[in-house]
Design an enzyme around this catalytic site. Structure first.
Site, PDB file in Angstrom:
ATOM      1  N   LYS A  17       0.731  -4.879   9.722  1.00  0.00           N
ATOM      2  CA  LYS A  17       1.832  -4.462   8.851  1.00  0.00           C
ATOM      3  C   LYS A  17       2.830  -3.656   9.673  1.00  0.00           C
ATOM      4  O   LYS A  17       2.496  -2.598  10.212  1.00  0.00           O
ATOM      5  CB  LYS A  17       1.291  -3.606   7.700  1.00  0.00           C
ATOM      6  CG  LYS A  17       2.356  -3.034   6.775  1.00  0.00           C
ATOM      7  CD  LYS A  17       1.707  -2.349   5.565  1.00  0.00           C
ATOM      8  CE  LYS A  17       2.739  -1.824   4.586  1.00  0.00           C
ATOM      9  NZ  LYS A  17       3.428  -0.616   5.025  1.00  0.00           N
ATOM     10  N   PRO A  76       0.839  -1.200   0.000  1.00  0.00           N
ATOM     11  CA  PRO A  76       0.000   0.000   0.000  1.00  0.00           C
ATOM     12  C   PRO A  76       0.872   1.247   0.000  1.00  0.00           C
ATOM     13  O   PRO A  76       1.881   1.305   0.691  1.00  0.00           O
ATOM     14  CB  PRO A  76      -0.770  -0.109   1.320  1.00  0.00           C
ATOM     15  CG  PRO A  76       0.043  -1.011   2.186  1.00  0.00           C
ATOM     16  CD  PRO A  76       0.752  -1.949   1.258  1.00  0.00           C
ATOM     17  N   TYR A 135      -5.303   2.691   8.710  1.00  0.00           N
ATOM     18  CA  TYR A 135      -4.683   3.388   9.835  1.00  0.00           C
ATOM     19  C   TYR A 135      -5.776   3.618  10.870  1.00  0.00           C
ATOM     20  O   TYR A 135      -6.917   3.910  10.508  1.00  0.00           O
ATOM     21  CB  TYR A 135      -4.136   4.758   9.393  1.00  0.00           C
ATOM     22  CG  TYR A 135      -2.805   4.710   8.673  1.00  0.00           C
ATOM     23  CD1 TYR A 135      -1.671   4.202   9.295  1.00  0.00           C
ATOM     24  CD2 TYR A 135      -2.679   5.231   7.384  1.00  0.00           C
ATOM     25  CE1 TYR A 135      -0.444   4.195   8.639  1.00  0.00           C
ATOM     26  CE2 TYR A 135      -1.452   5.219   6.724  1.00  0.00           C
ATOM     27  CZ  TYR A 135      -0.341   4.703   7.350  1.00  0.00           C
ATOM     28  OH  TYR A 135       0.858   4.706   6.711  1.00  0.00           O
ATOM     29  N   GLY A 177      12.718  -3.487   0.791  1.00  0.00           N
ATOM     30  CA  GLY A 177      14.071  -3.765   0.316  1.00  0.00           C
ATOM     31  C   GLY A 177      14.149  -4.664  -0.896  1.00  0.00           C
ATOM     32  O   GLY A 177      15.222  -4.829  -1.466  1.00  0.00           O
ATOM     33  N   SER A 192      -4.020   2.168   0.100  1.00  0.00           N
ATOM     34  CA  SER A 192      -3.700   2.891   1.330  1.00  0.00           C
ATOM     35  C   SER A 192      -4.924   3.649   1.837  1.00  0.00           C
ATOM     36  O   SER A 192      -5.745   4.114   1.047  1.00  0.00           O
ATOM     37  CB  SER A 192      -2.570   3.876   1.045  1.00  0.00           C
ATOM     38  OG  SER A 192      -2.482   4.836   2.063  1.00  0.00           O
ATOM     39  N   HIS A 218       8.409  -0.199   7.180  1.00  0.00           N
ATOM     40  CA  HIS A 218       7.844   0.870   6.367  1.00  0.00           C
ATOM     41  C   HIS A 218       8.854   1.357   5.327  1.00  0.00           C
ATOM     42  O   HIS A 218       8.930   2.541   5.001  1.00  0.00           O
ATOM     43  CB  HIS A 218       7.416   2.040   7.260  1.00  0.00           C
ATOM     44  CG  HIS A 218       6.133   2.715   6.810  1.00  0.00           C
ATOM     45  ND1 HIS A 218       4.902   2.384   7.308  1.00  0.00           N
ATOM     46  CD2 HIS A 218       5.910   3.697   5.895  1.00  0.00           C
ATOM     47  CE1 HIS A 218       3.975   3.149   6.734  1.00  0.00           C
ATOM     48  NE2 HIS A 218       4.567   3.953   5.870  1.00  0.00           N
ATOM     49  N   THR A 245      -1.653  -0.978   9.666  1.00  0.00           N
ATOM     50  CA  THR A 245      -0.260  -0.533   9.775  1.00  0.00           C
ATOM     51  C   THR A 245       0.034  -0.099  11.207  1.00  0.00           C
ATOM     52  O   THR A 245      -0.675   0.739  11.761  1.00  0.00           O
ATOM     53  CB  THR A 245       0.016   0.616   8.794  1.00  0.00           C
ATOM     54  OG1 THR A 245      -0.200   0.125   7.476  1.00  0.00           O
ATOM     55  CG2 THR A 245       1.441   1.117   8.915  1.00  0.00           C
TER      56      THR A 245
HETATM   57  C1  FMN Z   1       5.761   6.882  -1.177  1.00  0.00           C
HETATM   58  C2  FMN Z   1       5.347   5.842  -0.198  1.00  0.00           C
HETATM   59  C3  FMN Z   1       4.115   5.917   0.416  1.00  0.00           C
HETATM   60  C4  FMN Z   1       3.717   4.953   1.343  1.00  0.00           C
HETATM   61  N1  FMN Z   1       2.491   5.014   1.898  1.00  0.00           N
HETATM   62  C5  FMN Z   1       2.085   4.053   2.766  1.00  0.00           C
HETATM   63  C6  FMN Z   1       0.798   4.068   3.329  1.00  0.00           C
HETATM   64  O1  FMN Z   1      -0.002   4.933   3.026  1.00  0.00           O
HETATM   65  N2  FMN Z   1       0.465   3.087   4.189  1.00  0.00           N
HETATM   66  C7  FMN Z   1       1.343   2.088   4.540  1.00  0.00           C
HETATM   67  O2  FMN Z   1       0.989   1.230   5.330  1.00  0.00           O
HETATM   68  N3  FMN Z   1       2.570   2.053   4.006  1.00  0.00           N
HETATM   69  C8  FMN Z   1       2.962   2.996   3.140  1.00  0.00           C
HETATM   70  N4  FMN Z   1       4.211   2.935   2.604  1.00  0.00           N
HETATM   71  C9  FMN Z   1       5.111   1.816   2.956  1.00  0.00           C
HETATM   72  C10 FMN Z   1       4.950   0.663   1.982  1.00  0.00           C
HETATM   73  O3  FMN Z   1       3.685   0.060   2.143  1.00  0.00           O
HETATM   74  C11 FMN Z   1       6.012  -0.406   2.203  1.00  0.00           C
HETATM   75  O4  FMN Z   1       6.011  -0.817   3.536  1.00  0.00           O
HETATM   76  C12 FMN Z   1       7.416   0.030   1.842  1.00  0.00           C
HETATM   77  O5  FMN Z   1       7.397   0.851   0.703  1.00  0.00           O
HETATM   78  C13 FMN Z   1       8.282  -1.200   1.605  1.00  0.00           C
HETATM   79  O6  FMN Z   1       9.590  -0.879   1.323  1.00  0.00           O
HETATM   80  P1  FMN Z   1      10.174  -0.777  -0.178  1.00  0.00           P
HETATM   81  O7  FMN Z   1       9.775   0.557  -0.676  1.00  0.00           O
HETATM   82  O8  FMN Z   1      11.651  -0.911   0.021  1.00  0.00           O
HETATM   83  O9  FMN Z   1       9.598  -1.878  -0.988  1.00  0.00           O
HETATM   84  C14 FMN Z   1       4.601   3.889   1.676  1.00  0.00           C
HETATM   85  C15 FMN Z   1       5.844   3.832   1.045  1.00  0.00           C
HETATM   86  C16 FMN Z   1       6.227   4.780   0.121  1.00  0.00           C
HETATM   87  C17 FMN Z   1       7.570   4.641  -0.541  1.00  0.00           C
END
Ligand code: FMN
Ligand code: FMN
Lengths: 385, 386
Positions: free
Chosen positions: A255, A80, A132, A312, A109, A279, A158
């Site tokens: 999460k 998300p 959330y 990652g 999200s 995150h 989350t």
């Molecule tokens: C731009 C951006 C926005 C994100 N927004 C949310 C969000 O709204 N809710 C959430 O649970 N995680 C959010 N995340 C975290 C992602 O769900 C995820 O945990 C994370 O991107 C995983 O790491 P990676 O980017 O290395 O794959 C966000 C990540 C990014 C990069």
């Protein structure tokens, strides 16, 4: 540089950088503090090695698995991510359509720019809603009810975003949502006229799922940091999570679980899955990487919960390593967001195709016919041997 | 700046000179590996996690570097791995490499994708030769390769088992590397800036793959990428039965090239192999896979007394070889350790490279207090992290 020259994470990242105004690019790209966790999330994959088996007459390996009660065609899906219309005018629609095409989960999200209903109308593919817990509990209740009515398959809560991480790149670039034009960001926006044109001529920018409940969802320029700190309830506890799981009453994940102890507790409150995640290195810098932690968690609870490694992942071999260490599936955020920025739905499809091909190729090279064969015997940790 | 062969003293010098001489798609075909090239880097850096412990006062004026593998005595404890398409790297190709190997009496590995025929090679050199076999879908082609290698009196057959599908070599995707080279707009510039290479390529005989050309169009003038060749021509259903059959059909020394797990090493013994190359194809196939040196001890412990274990890949130095031999490898082998030298200077280049490694080995053996390869053992080594 074009989409068809994008072979890997770095290529998509570069193309996204070219297309996006810099505050927006850095919002995706950045992590918290010194970004050491952000880097470690990927580096951790490089301290162990795969050991292939030869002459296994693999043929065409079966990459499918089940997750949250649905069969998916490959063991990866889209994490998300908030506000996808900032990255491409089609926003969540592009991501959802691409995921459906590849037979895997799209996640929405709480801070999406498309509504739950809108997405469920355009995609019958597997869908995960990310929740959330807001200070105003009726917001969370409303999101749960609507997700159920709209046929979402699963929900994740989350738990690593009780306060906002210290994302220094956002401080420097003055990233707000909706984007606010400061003098310093003006130049950057001016140099990406296509982005600005699409942004201004497309649908009005809003946080569609929460707009009726809070004016913060609409047009007041807020930094994400302020939004999180104002809206989300830092007092959220296990009872709240249990309440959400019960209310949802379907496949449910936390999460952001990182400790073995919390993973065990997740079972007790009725979770069917956990997403091991920090995150994407955007919250607590210096925290452990999902891959470093996945084996311990899987050894403890792998038979009782579906374990998802989130963060990652940049390569097919990262997925293979995560699965060999005990994960059921992997998800990623930045990688697909860059592909979204680089080319909308086509971009995300291109990425998913690359990842599919990499996983497929590497399964063949490993001599594995299906994902079950990826067990701990296929992985050797260098420093622990 | 390295401009001439005589400026080349080590692996990286040869590499630099090769880069200067080769059109970039060809250089990157040699120099590149799969995905993020993590395994490629680890193949060499693995040697740095262990240290040599010398013994002193041993009387070391005469050092004997010879070793016996596959029933053949080699004067050096390392040999030249089979590699494809050598005439792209230098117009003499396999002719240059074979003659250099002969001069030092070490084994010459000839690829199924060689650009000079086994017959010609065998008429040229009488020193130990290995034929590297790819298991094609076309069984007629397989039989023909086998029979020709046998008739040409090759000593060893090595079946490559780590290329069941093509690796993801992104440098080749970007440069548009195909064989024979195809001139695209993007590669044209690179070829145009290396005119000597172009002149030699065009004037020193037609480019062909003599072991394949009667059977497949990939053997001749159609441009094909190597990854594509692996994925479409080779038989992905290849299994242990096929390997066993080949082994008995060959009837001589037989090795599996690309064994990484202990389990597979044991099975290689069962099907009648007399050797295995612990190898990940120089990091060109499965990125993230274990390095040969990291995996060597386990494999030697399991099967070292039953067949010849060869440590292949990542070797840049005489001391790397000493470390592998100390762990129990019977010999070492490498591709790039002679390929850059081939590109840099043909036969003279390869000879210079072998001479360099040889003198490193002699010097390092003396410094270690050893006079023959069998003096090396695990007491010579300390692993830093255990
Ligand atoms: C731009 C951006 C926005 C994100 N927004 C949310 C969000 O709204 N809710 C959430 O649970 N995680 C959010 N995340 C975290 C992602 O769900 C995820 O945990 C994370 O991107 C995983 O790491 P990676 O980017 O290395 O794959 C966000 C990540 C990014 C990069
Ligand atoms: C340019 C090049 C071509 C190769 N061609 C073949 C081949 O045709 N058949 C084969 O079994 N291995 C081939 N290999 C792999 C080598 O036999 C050997 O495993 C590898 O080069 C060892 O790693 P090193 O280059 O670090 O020494 C090739 C390697 C390179 C660099």
């Amino acid at each position: 540089m074009s989409l068809k020259n994008c072979y890997n994470f770095e290529d998509f990242r570069k193309l996204a950088k070219k297309k996006l105004p810099s505050p927006i690019f850095h919002y995706i790209d950045g992590g918290s503090d010194d970004e050491s966790t952000l880097r470690r999330n990927t580096d951790s994959f490089n301290e162990c090695d795969l050991v292939p088996n030869i002459l296994a007459s693999v043929g065409k390996p079966d990459l499918s698995t089940t997750l949250f009660g649905r069969k998916i065609d490959m063991p990866i899906f889209l994490s998300p991510a908030a506000m996808q219309r900032l990255y491409h005018p089609d926003g969540d629609k592009a991501s959802a359509r691409a995921a459906e095409k590849f037979g895997t989960f799209y996640s929405m999200s709480s801070m999406g720019n498309n509504s739950i209903e809108e997405i469920s109308n355009i995609s019958s593919g597997p869908k995960l809603f990310q929740l959330y817990v807001h200070k105003d509990r009726s917001i969370s209740d409303d999101l749960i009810d609507r997700s159920r009515r709209s046929g979402f398959d699963a929900m994740c809560l989350t738990v690593d975003t009780l306060v906002a991480g210290n994302r220094e790149k956002d401080h420097r670039t003055g990233f707000t949502t909706p984007p606010k034009l400061t003098l310093q960001s003006l130049i950057s926006f001016a140099m990406r006229p296509n982005w600005v044109f699409n942004y201004l001529t497309g649908k009005k920018f809003e946080l569609s799922n929460v707009k009726k409940k809070t004016d913060k969802g609409t047009s007041i320029a807020k930094s994400v940091i302020e939004y999180i700190n104002e809206q989300y309830d830092p007092a959220m506890g296990w009872k709240d999570a249990e309440y959400c799981a019960k209310k949802w009453n379907g496949p449910f994940a936390l999460k952001g679980v990182m400790s073995v102890e919390d993973a065990k507790r997740a079972i007790d409150i009725g979770c069917t899955a956990i997403m091991i995640s920090n995150h994407g290195g955007r919250q607590l810098d210096g925290s452990r990487s999902p891959f470093d932690q996945v084996k311990a968690i899987s050894d403890a609870v792998g038979d009782k919960l579906e374990i998802i490694l989130d963060g990652g992942v940049r390569r097919g071999t990262h997925v293979l390593k995560a699965l060999a260490a005990g994960a059921k599936a992997c998800s990623f955020g930045k990688m697909f967001l860059f592909s979204l920025a680089a080319g909308g739905q086509k971009g995300v499809e291109h990425l998913l195709q690359n990842m599919h091909d990499e996983i497929n190729r590497n399964m063949v090279l490993m001599g594995c016919k299906n994902l079950k064969e990826l067990n701990s015997s296929k992985l050797i940790y260098r420093s622990r041997s | 700046m390295i401009m001439r062969l005589k400026d080349c003293h080590n692996f990286s010098d040869f590499r630099k000179l090769a880069k200067l001489k080769l059109p970039s798609p060809i250089f990157h075909y040699i120099d590149g590996a799969a995905d993020d090239e993590i395994t490629y880097a680890r193949n060499t850096s693995a040697f740095d996690d262990v240290d040599l412990v010398p013994n002193v006062l041993r009387g070391v004026e005469n050092v004997d570097l010879s070793t016996t593998i596959f029933g053949k005595k080699l004067d050096l404890p390392f040999y030249l791995s089979p590699t494809a398409l050598q005439r792209l790297f230098h117009y003499d190709g396999e002719r240059a490499v074979g003659k250099a190997a002969k001069k030092f009496n070490t084994m010459f590995g000839v690829s199924a994708l060689a650009t000079v025929s086994v017959e010609e090679i065998s008429s040229m050199i009488d020193t130990p030769k290995m034929f590297q076999f790819y298991f094609h879908k076309d069984r007629g082609l397989n039989d023909s390769c086998l029979e020709r290698a046998k008739a040409a009196k090759f000593d060893v057959m090595a079946l490559t088992v780590d290329t069941i599908t093509g690796g993801n070599r992104e440098r080749d995707l970007r440069t548009g590397f195909t064989s024979p080279p195809k001139l695209t707009l993007s590669s044209l510039f690179s070829f145009a800036t290396k005119p000597m290479w172009g002149i030699n390529y065009l004037t020193k005989g037609k480019f062909e793959l003599p072991h394949l050309q009667d059977f497949v169009k990939e053997g001749t003038s159609t441009n094909s990428s190597i990854g594509n060749y692996f994925s479409t021509m080779l038989d992905q259903s290849m299994n242990w039965k096929d390997a066993e059959k080949l082994c008995s059909q060959w009837g001589g020394h037989f090795a599996l090239k690309g064994v990484m797990s202990v389990e597979d090493a044991k099975r290689a013994v069962d099907i009648g192999c007399t050797g295995i190359m612990v190898s990940n194809h120089g990091g060109r196939q499965l990125d993230g896979s274990r390095s040969p040196f990291d995996q060597l001890a386990e494999i030697v412990d399991a099967v070292g007394d039953k067949l010849d274990v060869i440590c292949e890949g990542g070797i840049h130095r005489g001391t790397h070889m000493l470390k592998a031999l100390s762990l129990g490898a019977k010999a070492c082998s490498g591709g790039r350790l002679y390929l850059y030298a081939l590109a840099a200077g043909g036969q003279a280049g390869v000879e210079r490279a072998i001479e360099k490694y040889k003198s490193e080995l002699v010097r390092d053996m003396k410094l270690m207090g050893c006079t023959k390869i069998s003096d090396l053992n695990r007491d010579n080594l300390r692993f830093r992290r255990t």
